[in-house]
Design a protein around this motif. Structure first.
Motif, PDB file in Angstrom:
ATOM      1  N   MET A  54       0.832  -1.176   0.000  1.00 53.91           N
ATOM      2  CA  MET A  54       0.000   0.000   0.000  1.00 53.91           C
ATOM      3  C   MET A  54       0.876   1.238   0.000  1.00 53.91           C
ATOM      4  O   MET A  54       1.982   1.234   0.501  1.00 53.91           O
ATOM      5  N   ARG A  55       0.382   2.311  -0.569  1.00 51.82           N
ATOM      6  CA  ARG A  55       1.108   3.572  -0.721  1.00 51.82           C
ATOM      7  C   ARG A  55       0.901   4.402   0.538  1.00 51.82           C
ATOM      8  O   ARG A  55      -0.223   4.807   0.844  1.00 51.82           O
ATOM      9  N   LEU A  56       1.991   4.699   1.270  1.00 51.35           N
ATOM     10  CA  LEU A  56       1.881   5.307   2.590  1.00 51.35           C
ATOM     11  C   LEU A  56       2.762   6.542   2.762  1.00 51.35           C
ATOM     12  O   LEU A  56       3.788   6.676   2.091  1.00 51.35           O
ATOM     13  N   PHE A  57       2.359   7.391   3.708  1.00 55.16           N
ATOM     14  CA  PHE A  57       3.200   8.489   4.156  1.00 55.16           C
ATOM     15  C   PHE A  57       2.837   8.825   5.599  1.00 55.16           C
ATOM     16  O   PHE A  57       1.728   8.551   6.058  1.00 55.16           O
ATOM     17  N   ALA A  58       3.797   9.388   6.314  1.00 57.11           N
ATOM     18  CA  ALA A  58       3.568   9.880   7.670  1.00 57.11           C
ATOM     19  C   ALA A  58       3.225  11.355   7.557  1.00 57.11           C
ATOM     20  O   ALA A  58       3.803  12.069   6.730  1.00 57.11           O
ATOM     21  N   ALA A  59       2.280  11.818   8.399  1.00 59.79           N
ATOM     22  CA  ALA A  59       1.810  13.189   8.247  1.00 59.79           C
ATOM     23  C   ALA A  59       1.308  13.779   9.559  1.00 59.79           C
ATOM     24  O   ALA A  59       0.976  13.058  10.501  1.00 59.79           O
ATOM     25  N   VAL A  60       1.252  15.096   9.561  1.00 61.43           N
ATOM     26  CA  VAL A  60       0.522  15.870  10.567  1.00 61.43           C
ATOM     27  C   VAL A  60      -0.701  16.416   9.848  1.00 61.43           C
ATOM     28  O   VAL A  60      -0.586  17.036   8.778  1.00 61.43           O
ATOM     29  N   LEU A  61      -1.871  16.167  10.425  1.00 59.06           N
ATOM     30  CA  LEU A  61      -3.128  16.619   9.833  1.00 59.06           C
ATOM     31  C   LEU A  61      -3.632  17.852  10.583  1.00 59.06           C
ATOM     32  O   LEU A  61      -3.766  17.813  11.809  1.00 59.06           O
ATOM     33  N   PRO A  62      -3.910  18.937   9.869  1.00 58.23           N
ATOM     34  CA  PRO A  62      -4.429  20.125  10.557  1.00 58.23           C
ATOM     35  C   PRO A  62      -5.852  19.879  11.046  1.00 58.23           C
ATOM     36  O   PRO A  62      -6.605  19.127  10.422  1.00 58.23           O
ATOM     37  N   PRO A  63      -6.234  20.506  12.153  1.00 60.70           N
ATOM     38  CA  PRO A  63      -7.594  20.338  12.654  1.00 60.70           C
ATOM     39  C   PRO A  63      -8.610  21.062  11.767  1.00 60.70           C
ATOM     40  O   PRO A  63      -8.249  21.922  10.954  1.00 60.70           O
ATOM     41  N   ALA A  64      -9.879  20.741  11.958  1.00 59.39           N
ATOM     42  CA  ALA A  64     -10.961  21.304  11.141  1.00 59.39           C
ATOM     43  C   ALA A  64     -10.934  22.831  11.137  1.00 59.39           C
ATOM     44  O   ALA A  64     -11.148  23.462  10.094  1.00 59.39           O
ATOM     45  N   ARG A  65     -10.676  23.446  12.274  1.00 57.65           N
ATOM     46  CA  ARG A  65     -10.660  24.918  12.352  1.00 57.65           C
ATOM     47  C   ARG A  65      -9.601  25.497  11.415  1.00 57.65           C
ATOM     48  O   ARG A  65      -9.840  26.486  10.714  1.00 57.65           O
ATOM     49  N   ASP A 124       6.564  -3.640  11.971  1.00 58.03           N
ATOM     50  CA  ASP A 124       7.763  -2.955  12.449  1.00 58.03           C
ATOM     51  C   ASP A 124       7.650  -1.448  12.203  1.00 58.03           C
ATOM     52  O   ASP A 124       8.009  -0.634  13.063  1.00 58.03           O
ATOM     53  N   LEU A 125       7.140  -1.062  11.037  1.00 54.68           N
ATOM     54  CA  LEU A 125       6.963   0.358  10.724  1.00 54.68           C
ATOM     55  C   LEU A 125       6.037   1.019  11.740  1.00 54.68           C
ATOM     56  O   LEU A 125       6.341   2.089  12.268  1.00 54.68           O
ATOM     57  N   ARG A 126       4.914   0.379  12.014  1.00 55.14           N
ATOM     58  CA  ARG A 126       3.965   0.949  12.989  1.00 55.14           C
ATOM     59  C   ARG A 126       4.618   1.121  14.361  1.00 55.14           C
ATOM     60  O   ARG A 126       4.435   2.151  15.011  1.00 55.14           O
ATOM     61  N   GLU A 127       5.377   0.125  14.802  1.00 52.94           N
ATOM     62  CA  GLU A 127       6.021   0.217  16.108  1.00 52.94           C
ATOM     63  C   GLU A 127       7.061   1.339  16.121  1.00 52.94           C
ATOM     64  O   GLU A 127       7.163   2.101  17.088  1.00 52.94           O
ATOM     65  N   ARG A 128       7.820   1.455  15.070  1.00 56.65           N
ATOM     66  CA  ARG A 128       8.842   2.503  15.019  1.00 56.65           C
ATOM     67  C   ARG A 128       8.212   3.903  14.949  1.00 56.65           C
ATOM     68  O   ARG A 128       8.720   4.842  15.563  1.00 56.65           O
ATOM     69  N   LEU A 129       7.107   4.038  14.229  1.00 57.06           N
ATOM     70  CA  LEU A 129       6.415   5.325  14.197  1.00 57.06           C
ATOM     71  C   LEU A 129       5.793   5.641  15.559  1.00 57.06           C
ATOM     72  O   LEU A 129       5.782   6.796  15.986  1.00 57.06           O
ATOM     73  N   ARG A 130       5.291   4.627  16.248  1.00 58.19           N
ATOM     74  CA  ARG A 130       4.751   4.831  17.594  1.00 58.19           C
ATOM     75  C   ARG A 130       5.835   5.395  18.511  1.00 58.19           C
ATOM     76  O   ARG A 130       5.608   6.352  19.259  1.00 58.19           O
ATOM     77  N   ARG A 131       7.035   4.809  18.419  1.00 60.37           N
ATOM     78  CA  ARG A 131       8.145   5.290  19.241  1.00 60.37           C
ATOM     79  C   ARG A 131       8.565   6.710  18.853  1.00 60.37           C
ATOM     80  O   ARG A 131       8.888   7.528  19.715  1.00 60.37           O
ATOM     81  N   ARG A 143      -7.539   9.674  -2.815  1.00 64.42           N
ATOM     82  CA  ARG A 143      -8.277   9.575  -1.564  1.00 64.42           C
ATOM     83  C   ARG A 143      -7.279   9.203  -0.479  1.00 64.42           C
ATOM     84  O   ARG A 143      -6.398   8.387  -0.700  1.00 64.42           O
ATOM     85  N   TYR A 144      -7.438   9.814   0.681  1.00 58.02           N
ATOM     86  CA  TYR A 144      -6.521   9.580   1.780  1.00 58.02           C
ATOM     87  C   TYR A 144      -7.268   8.922   2.933  1.00 58.02           C
ATOM     88  O   TYR A 144      -8.392   9.296   3.244  1.00 58.02           O
ATOM     89  N   GLU A 145      -6.602   7.976   3.566  1.00 58.28           N
ATOM     90  CA  GLU A 145      -7.202   7.216   4.657  1.00 58.28           C
ATOM     91  C   GLU A 145      -6.161   7.057   5.759  1.00 58.28           C
ATOM     92  O   GLU A 145      -5.059   6.553   5.517  1.00 58.28           O
ATOM     93  N   VAL A 146      -6.492   7.514   6.959  1.00 61.52           N
ATOM     94  CA  VAL A 146      -5.586   7.338   8.104  1.00 61.52           C
ATOM     95  C   VAL A 146      -5.678   5.883   8.521  1.00 61.52           C
ATOM     96  O   VAL A 146      -6.751   5.397   8.871  1.00 61.52           O
ATOM     97  N   VAL A 147      -4.547   5.173   8.459  1.00 61.66           N
ATOM     98  CA  VAL A 147      -4.543   3.746   8.819  1.00 61.66           C
ATOM     99  C   VAL A 147      -4.056   3.525  10.254  1.00 61.66           C
ATOM    100  O   VAL A 147      -4.327   2.481  10.839  1.00 61.66           O
TER     101      VAL A 147
END
Length: 186
Positions: free
Chosen positions: A1-12, A55-62, A173-177
């Protein structure tokens, strides 16, 4: 799957930027990104093998746990050449850059082949074009834009689903996994 790490701005923040963008001049050569795609990409990973996901999820969590929440706001604008227009960021940019570095390192250590490393430029892509467009009117109009400060409290792993229908104007289309709180919060 095609992925990226991001900061999502809030609705405001999205609402404030939408109002600023709505006032911009029209030019049919610009392909505007949808609001659902407004994000600060920290580390673009491309196609990621399912086997490395745990492993990716665990490393991003850290990476998230080692980064304290920080203040950010949408601020001004910029461009990449004459083919991309973006909104910028202001606030605790060193913290945003550190989170980007950590997300990139997490992906590399998990075995995701990453592009050559370069200094992170915080930006939220607003529009792209296939041909050269004079972006000066947009830069002048959005240059003074100042959004309201918000607290970044989460690192998100986002899946990018590219258009497949062939319908003109269709957007990814973007989906937070997965998402992790900064600073190790619950």
């Amino acid at each position: 799957m095609r992925l990226f790490a991001a900061v999502l701005p809030p609705a405001r923040a999205v609402d404030e930027l939408r109002e600023a963008v709505r006032a911009l001049p029209a030019d049919g050569r610009l392909r505007w990104t949808g609001e659902a795609g407004w994000h600060f990409t920290l580390a673009f990973m491309g196609e990621v093998d399912d086997r490395v996901l745990p492993d990716l999820r665990e490393r991003l969590r850290r990476a998230a746990a080692h980064t304290d929440p920080f203040g950010l706001r949408l601020h001004g604008c910029g461009h990449f050449g004459d083919r991309a227009l973006w909104a910028g960021a202001a606030g605790e940019l060193d913290s945003l850059r550190m989170l980007a570095e950590r997300a990139d390192a997490a992906a590399r250590r998990a075995g995701v082949p990453m592009e050559q490393h370069r200094r992170y430029t915080p930006h939220l892509t607003l529009a792209r074009c296939r041909e050269a467009v004079d972006l000066r009117p947009y830069l002048e109009a959005l240059g003074p834009f100042e959004g309201t400060r918000w607290q970044v409290g989460e690192l998100s792993l986002v899946r990018s689903n590219l258009p497949v229908s062939g319908v003109p104007g269709e957007r990814p289309r973007y989906e937070v996994v997965a998402a992790w709180p900064l600073g190790g919060g619950a």
